[in-house]
Scaffold this active site. Sequence first.
Site, PDB file in Angstrom:
ATOM      1  N   ASP A 187      -2.721  -8.740   2.128  1.00  7.85           N
ATOM      2  CA  ASP A 187      -3.674  -8.151   1.347  1.00  7.85           C
ATOM      3  C   ASP A 187      -4.567  -9.450   0.771  1.00  7.85           C
ATOM      4  O   ASP A 187      -4.187 -10.425   0.568  1.00  7.85           O
ATOM      5  CB  ASP A 187      -2.813  -7.114  -0.184  1.00  7.85           C
ATOM      6  CG  ASP A 187      -3.136  -5.717   0.835  1.00  7.85           C
ATOM      7  OD1 ASP A 187      -2.773  -5.897   1.744  1.00  7.85           O
ATOM      8  OD2 ASP A 187      -2.844  -5.179  -0.702  1.00  7.85           O
ATOM      9  N   HIS A 196       0.644 -11.114   0.433  1.00  9.35           N
ATOM     10  CA  HIS A 196      -1.036 -11.994  -0.014  1.00  9.35           C
ATOM     11  C   HIS A 196      -0.845 -12.619   1.019  1.00  9.35           C
ATOM     12  O   HIS A 196      -0.122 -13.758   1.024  1.00  9.35           O
ATOM     13  CB  HIS A 196      -1.327 -12.090  -1.100  1.00  9.35           C
ATOM     14  CG  HIS A 196      -1.165 -10.287  -1.701  1.00  9.35           C
ATOM     15  ND1 HIS A 196       0.099 -10.157  -2.535  1.00  9.35           N
ATOM     16  CD2 HIS A 196      -1.829  -9.964  -2.082  1.00  9.35           C
ATOM     17  CE1 HIS A 196       0.613  -8.978  -2.983  1.00  9.35           C
ATOM     18  NE2 HIS A 196      -0.974  -8.862  -3.446  1.00  9.35           N
TER      19      HIS A 196
END
Length: 280
Positions: free
Chosen positions: A100, A245
């Site tokens: 992400d 992430h």
Amino acid sequence: MTKDQLLTRRQALLAGAAAVGAAGTAGLFIAGTGGEEPVRAGAGPAAGPQARAALKPSAYRLQPLTGDAPPRTRPGRLAVRSEPIMEFPVRGRSMVLTFDDGPDPHYTPHILDTLAKYDVRAMFFVCGEMAAAHKELLARMAGAGHIVGNHTWTHPQLTQLKRAEIRDEMERTSDVIEDAYGEPPQWFRAPYGAWNRAAFQLGAEMGMEPLAWTVDSLDWTTPGTRTVVDRVESGAGPGVVVLSHDAGGDRSQSVQALRTYLPYLLDSGYHITVPRRRRV
């Protein structure tokens, strides 16, 4: 949004987040690497091949903020879900890696290099303002067969926005993805896992399925590379979706962790997969 602001917002949300059970995912397919055939049915997450301490439910998990039943779906639209997908129903040892907040020019290329080294694909949920500044990385994702999803433009908490503001966040990001990736996104993830009815409805209108996660690596807290590795490996199982992430702060631990747990998962017999693209 600065990295410090993003971290502060996440820390505030962490205190009030709650874990929830897995959402139903009937009818979805997984396309595996190495020619694996897609299948419908399957079991839930199972323990990894090596015995490890069970991973406690993450405090940083989505909290579906839904109440009323969704409206009827118009012809040609996706069905409007009331909960996001948290795992995929599969048969066999298949799982999905997701990243992400990128793309980030400092960390995303290293993640793409590692995925390429082992010839596997992953999903990247990108923020529009990052994607607009680094379109070349989306083009690289497209060339390598990765899936790019919508993670809004500025990474806001959607439950605090008006419907028109949510639409703007999502539409602007989809436009950038289509321009740089070559096709509109078919998947959407709400920042912080904070979903509401408007997000589900708007996502369906734009042709996107809502995807959450099964295992949260919590790499954004920079707990140490070994801790991130242990969380992913102990949470591995059929249909599992892993959240990591590639932007939003110092992601060097995320980069290093992937270099360790990816070959471990492959050597343990897991297929790292991505959802099959729908024909549009």
